[in-house]
Write a protein that holds these residues in place. Sequence first.
Motif, PDB file in Angstrom:
ATOM      1  N   GLY A  87      37.432  45.111  18.923  1.00  0.00           N
ATOM      2  CA  GLY A  87      36.598  46.236  18.386  1.00  0.00           C
ATOM      3  C   GLY A  87      35.296  46.815  18.995  1.00  0.00           C
ATOM      4  O   GLY A  87      35.305  47.058  20.220  1.00  0.00           O
ATOM      5  N   ASP A  88      34.112  46.572  18.395  1.00  0.00           N
ATOM      6  CA  ASP A  88      32.930  46.798  18.958  1.00  0.00           C
ATOM      7  C   ASP A  88      32.262  45.743  19.593  1.00  0.00           C
ATOM      8  O   ASP A  88      31.186  45.819  20.190  1.00  0.00           O
ATOM      9  N   GLN A  89      32.783  44.528  19.591  1.00  0.00           N
ATOM     10  CA  GLN A  89      32.429  43.358  20.070  1.00  0.00           C
ATOM     11  C   GLN A  89      32.990  43.054  21.414  1.00  0.00           C
ATOM     12  O   GLN A  89      34.192  42.690  21.392  1.00  0.00           O
ATOM     13  N   TYR A  90      32.173  42.655  22.395  1.00  0.00           N
ATOM     14  CA  TYR A  90      32.755  42.386  23.722  1.00  0.00           C
ATOM     15  C   TYR A  90      33.229  40.807  23.671  1.00  0.00           C
ATOM     16  O   TYR A  90      32.095  39.984  23.284  1.00  0.00           O
ATOM     17  N   THR A  91      34.212  40.413  24.114  1.00  0.00           N
ATOM     18  CA  THR A  91      34.753  39.013  24.058  1.00  0.00           C
ATOM     19  C   THR A  91      35.408  38.631  25.396  1.00  0.00           C
ATOM     20  O   THR A  91      35.376  39.595  26.281  1.00  0.00           O
ATOM     21  N   VAL A  92      35.410  37.442  25.682  1.00  0.00           N
ATOM     22  CA  VAL A  92      36.011  36.953  26.987  1.00  0.00           C
ATOM     23  C   VAL A  92      37.416  37.401  27.219  1.00  0.00           C
ATOM     24  O   VAL A  92      37.456  37.766  28.352  1.00  0.00           O
ATOM     25  N   ALA A  93      38.049  37.984  26.293  1.00  0.00           N
ATOM     26  CA  ALA A  93      39.385  38.459  26.501  1.00  0.00           C
ATOM     27  C   ALA A  93      39.071  39.851  27.125  1.00  0.00           C
ATOM     28  O   ALA A  93      40.117  40.188  28.001  1.00  0.00           O
ATOM     29  N   ASP A  94      37.953  40.473  27.074  1.00  0.00           N
ATOM     30  CA  ASP A  94      37.584  41.656  27.733  1.00  0.00           C
ATOM     31  C   ASP A  94      37.462  41.505  29.060  1.00  0.00           C
ATOM     32  O   ASP A  94      37.907  42.362  30.266  1.00  0.00           O
ATOM     33  N   GLY A  95      36.808  40.487  29.538  1.00  0.00           N
ATOM     34  CA  GLY A  95      36.347  40.130  30.826  1.00  0.00           C
ATOM     35  C   GLY A  95      37.737  40.011  31.416  1.00  0.00           C
ATOM     36  O   GLY A  95      38.027  40.391  32.758  1.00  0.00           O
ATOM     37  N   TYR A  96      38.459  39.209  31.010  1.00  0.00           N
ATOM     38  CA  TYR A  96      39.982  38.896  31.561  1.00  0.00           C
ATOM     39  C   TYR A  96      40.602  40.197  31.769  1.00  0.00           C
ATOM     40  O   TYR A  96      41.508  40.332  32.838  1.00  0.00           O
ATOM     41  N   LEU A  97      40.896  41.051  30.833  1.00  0.00           N
ATOM     42  CA  LEU A  97      41.748  42.191  30.891  1.00  0.00           C
ATOM     43  C   LEU A  97      41.121  42.843  32.076  1.00  0.00           C
ATOM     44  O   LEU A  97      41.876  43.625  32.669  1.00  0.00           O
ATOM     45  N   PHE A  98      39.816  43.236  32.040  1.00  0.00           N
ATOM     46  CA  PHE A  98      39.077  44.143  33.109  1.00  0.00           C
ATOM     47  C   PHE A  98      39.413  43.512  34.539  1.00  0.00           C
ATOM     48  O   PHE A  98      39.976  44.054  35.256  1.00  0.00           O
ATOM     49  N   THR A  99      39.513  41.906  34.440  1.00  0.00           N
ATOM     50  CA  THR A  99      39.635  41.269  36.038  1.00  0.00           C
ATOM     51  C   THR A  99      41.246  41.547  36.237  1.00  0.00           C
ATOM     52  O   THR A  99      41.621  42.035  37.440  1.00  0.00           O
ATOM     53  N   VAL A 100      42.093  41.344  35.332  1.00  0.00           N
ATOM     54  CA  VAL A 100      43.573  41.630  35.683  1.00  0.00           C
ATOM     55  C   VAL A 100      44.005  43.157  35.929  1.00  0.00           C
ATOM     56  O   VAL A 100      44.795  43.477  36.910  1.00  0.00           O
TER      57      VAL A 100
END
Length: 88
Positions: A34-47
Amino acid sequence: PATPAETKTMSVDKLQSRLKWVDSELAGKQYLMGDQYTVADGYLFTVTNWGQYVGLDLSPYANLIAYRSRVGARPAVVAAMKAEGLLK
């Protein structure tokens, strides 16, 4: 290099179906949750960043491209990428 063409095609097709799903999940959202950045976002960006090194075309995924721009503009992400030598 020794991987059979059929296996490569099957793998790319599976990856494309996963990216299509992620793209649809990002519709109307800033980040994965949603509107909250999480560790999953960092991982998806990296991958998804690895895709450029293997010729993966992300252009069919407008939501994913916009998401990558948002995440890539975050100051901590910029600093990390500079530290890794991925940005000048």
